[in-house]
Design an enzyme around this catalytic site. Structure first.
Site, mmCIF file in Angstrom:
data_model
loop_
_atom_site.group_PDB
_atom_site.id
_atom_site.type_symbol
_atom_site.label_atom_id
_atom_site.label_comp_id
_atom_site.label_asym_id
_atom_site.label_seq_id
_atom_site.Cartn_x
_atom_site.Cartn_y
_atom_site.Cartn_z
ATOM 1 C CE1 TYR A 79 -3.988 2.126 0.812
ATOM 2 C CE2 TYR A 79 -2.596 3.103 2.497
ATOM 3 C CZ TYR A 79 -3.751 3.121 1.736
ATOM 4 O OH TYR A 79 -4.671 4.131 1.908
ATOM 5 C CB ILE A 93 -10.226 9.077 6.662
ATOM 6 C CG1 ILE A 93 -9.091 10.007 6.186
ATOM 7 C CG2 ILE A 93 -11.597 9.710 6.417
ATOM 8 C CD1 ILE A 93 -8.926 11.304 6.956
HETATM 9 P P1 NDP Z 1 -13.342 2.281 1.184
HETATM 10 O O1 NDP Z 1 -12.826 0.903 1.348
HETATM 11 O O2 NDP Z 1 -14.390 2.769 2.120
HETATM 12 O O3 NDP Z 1 -13.877 2.486 -0.334
HETATM 13 C C1 NDP Z 1 -13.101 2.082 -1.413
HETATM 14 C C2 NDP Z 1 -13.780 2.449 -2.704
HETATM 15 O O4 NDP Z 1 -12.943 2.024 -3.788
HETATM 16 C C3 NDP Z 1 -15.114 1.758 -2.904
HETATM 17 O O5 NDP Z 1 -15.984 2.641 -3.565
HETATM 18 C C4 NDP Z 1 -14.770 0.588 -3.808
HETATM 19 O O6 NDP Z 1 -15.845 0.135 -4.630
HETATM 20 C C5 NDP Z 1 -13.704 1.211 -4.677
HETATM 21 N N1 NDP Z 1 -12.853 0.220 -5.320
HETATM 22 C C6 NDP Z 1 -12.076 -0.719 -4.731
HETATM 23 N N2 NDP Z 1 -11.437 -1.441 -5.675
HETATM 24 C C7 NDP Z 1 -11.832 -0.960 -6.879
HETATM 25 C C8 NDP Z 1 -11.544 -1.296 -8.230
HETATM 26 N N3 NDP Z 1 -10.715 -2.299 -8.552
HETATM 27 N N4 NDP Z 1 -12.141 -0.574 -9.220
HETATM 28 C C9 NDP Z 1 -13.000 0.431 -8.922
HETATM 29 N N5 NDP Z 1 -13.316 0.791 -7.660
HETATM 30 C C10 NDP Z 1 -12.740 0.102 -6.652
HETATM 31 O O7 NDP Z 1 -12.045 3.218 1.221
HETATM 32 P P2 NDP Z 1 -11.854 4.716 1.752
HETATM 33 O O8 NDP Z 1 -13.007 5.532 1.376
HETATM 34 O O9 NDP Z 1 -11.416 4.673 3.147
HETATM 35 O O10 NDP Z 1 -10.573 5.146 0.898
HETATM 36 C C11 NDP Z 1 -10.667 5.890 -0.324
HETATM 37 C C12 NDP Z 1 -9.248 6.229 -0.775
HETATM 38 O O11 NDP Z 1 -8.595 6.975 0.259
HETATM 39 C C13 NDP Z 1 -8.383 5.010 -1.044
HETATM 40 O O12 NDP Z 1 -7.544 5.263 -2.132
HETATM 41 C C14 NDP Z 1 -7.570 4.902 0.232
HETATM 42 O O13 NDP Z 1 -6.355 4.230 0.012
HETATM 43 C C15 NDP Z 1 -7.354 6.362 0.562
HETATM 44 N N6 NDP Z 1 -7.034 6.590 1.950
HETATM 45 C C16 NDP Z 1 -7.902 6.210 2.957
HETATM 46 C C17 NDP Z 1 -7.559 6.428 4.278
HETATM 47 C C18 NDP Z 1 -8.460 6.044 5.402
HETATM 48 O O14 NDP Z 1 -8.040 6.173 6.568
HETATM 49 N N7 NDP Z 1 -9.674 5.582 5.162
HETATM 50 C C19 NDP Z 1 -6.286 7.053 4.635
HETATM 51 C C20 NDP Z 1 -5.462 7.410 3.515
HETATM 52 C C21 NDP Z 1 -5.848 7.188 2.231
HETATM 53 P P3 NDP Z 1 -16.899 -0.996 -4.079
HETATM 54 O O15 NDP Z 1 -17.666 -0.299 -2.984
HETATM 55 O O16 NDP Z 1 -17.742 -1.321 -5.232
HETATM 56 O O17 NDP Z 1 -16.051 -2.120 -3.575
#
Ligand code: NDP
Length: 241
Positions: free
Chosen positions: A154, A187
């Site tokens: 990651y 987050i």
């Molecule tokens: P979630 O796990 O809540 O949501 C992830 C989202 O990505 C979902 O909408 C999911 O779709 C989608 N997704 C996953 N794989 C794919 C794929 N192969 N193609 C298309 N869509 C995909 O994550 P967060 O909201 O927490 O995170 C969002 C971003 O922020 C990410 O990049 C994460 O790395 C980054 N981030 C998050 C942090 C945190 O603390 N939460 C901290 C730092 C960065 P579906 O629902 O259909 O599976």
């Protein structure tokens, strides 16, 4: 500057992506968002946005699959016309220590978090260039800035996103296309639901996890910040100071 323009947001069905879709819709943008499998959540979000009188549509698309990315962007172009903003937010984790991590756990995380952003950017840029307008925002992480034990895949993907951001910013600045990154700390979302909250909060200077809306606000700021490019904006409660 955002009003009436079109944004494409990946991973919009849940968490941070969902908050970004809502914020951009509230700002008066039309939004096409991508998700992988959470259809019920995607439909519910479209309904919620319809109440805001915003044109928002959901597209099932795995961002790590080039053919799906090409077909989806073609469909979005047909439904909305050229997009002014791309937010590469889709991301997954598959944690483990490097010595026991399977190759597919490494490549799986790189494929969605880094290759997905590369594919989306590569295939949306020609239309942005033709339209003489564009902004790309990549959702990185403080893990990409400082590393994190148990997250070599990651952290490598998120660090890679910063290199991708700065390279795109340099390649297209002369065409007035900007590219920036947001590096969130911890987050409150599905991704962090299993972490030990009190332990985590004790290490965050502002004393709490961030809210998804706080990342969406940073995205809206960068989308509008006409003189900012190649920047990585930390939104992390001070954890990476
Ligand atoms: P979630 O796990 O809540 O949501 C992830 C989202 O990505 C979902 O909408 C999911 O779709 C989608 N997704 C996953 N794989 C794919 C794929 N192969 N193609 C298309 N869509 C995909 O994550 P967060 O909201 O927490 O995170 C969002 C971003 O922020 C990410 O990049 C994460 O790395 C980054 N981030 C998050 C942090 C945190 O603390 N939460 C901290 C730092 C960065 P579906 O629902 O259909 O599976």
């Amino acid at each position: 500057m955002l009003k009436g323009k079109t944004a494409v947001v990946t991973g919009g069905s849940r968490g941070i992506g969902r908050a970004i879709v809502l914020k951009l819709a509230e700002e008066g943008m039309q939004v096409a968002f991508l998700y992988r499998s959470a259809e019920a959540e995607a439909v519910a979000l479209c309904r919620q946005c319809a109440e805001l009188q915003a044109k928002v549509r959901a597209y099932a698309c795995d961002v790590s699959d080039e053919e799906q990315v090409k077909q989806t962007l073609k469909a979005i172009q047909k439904d909305f016309g050229p997009a002014s903003l791309l937010v590469n937010n889709a991301g997954i984790t598959d944690d483990g220590l490097i010595m026991t991590m399977k190759e597919e756990s490494f490549t799986g995380v790189i494929d969605v978090n880094l290759k997905g952003a590369f594919l989306m950017s590569k295939h949306i840029l020609p239309a942005m260039l033709r339209n003489k307008e564009g902004c790309i925002i990549n959702i990185s992480s403080v893990s990409g800035l400082f590393g994190n034990p148990g997250q070599c895949n990651y952290a490598a993907a998120k660090a890679g996103l910063i290199g991708l951001t700065k390279s795109i910013a340099k390649e297209y600045a002369s065409r007035q296309i900007r590219c920036n990154a947001v590096a969130p700390g911890f987050i409150d979302s599905e991704m962090t639901k299993d972490l030990d909250r009190p332990e985590l909060e004790a290490h965050i200077p502002l004393g709490r996890l961030g809210r998804t809306q706080e990342i969406a606000e940073a995205v809206a700021y960068l989308a509008d910040a006409a003189y900012v490019t190649g920047e990585v904006l930390r939104v992390d409660g001070g954890i990476a100071m």
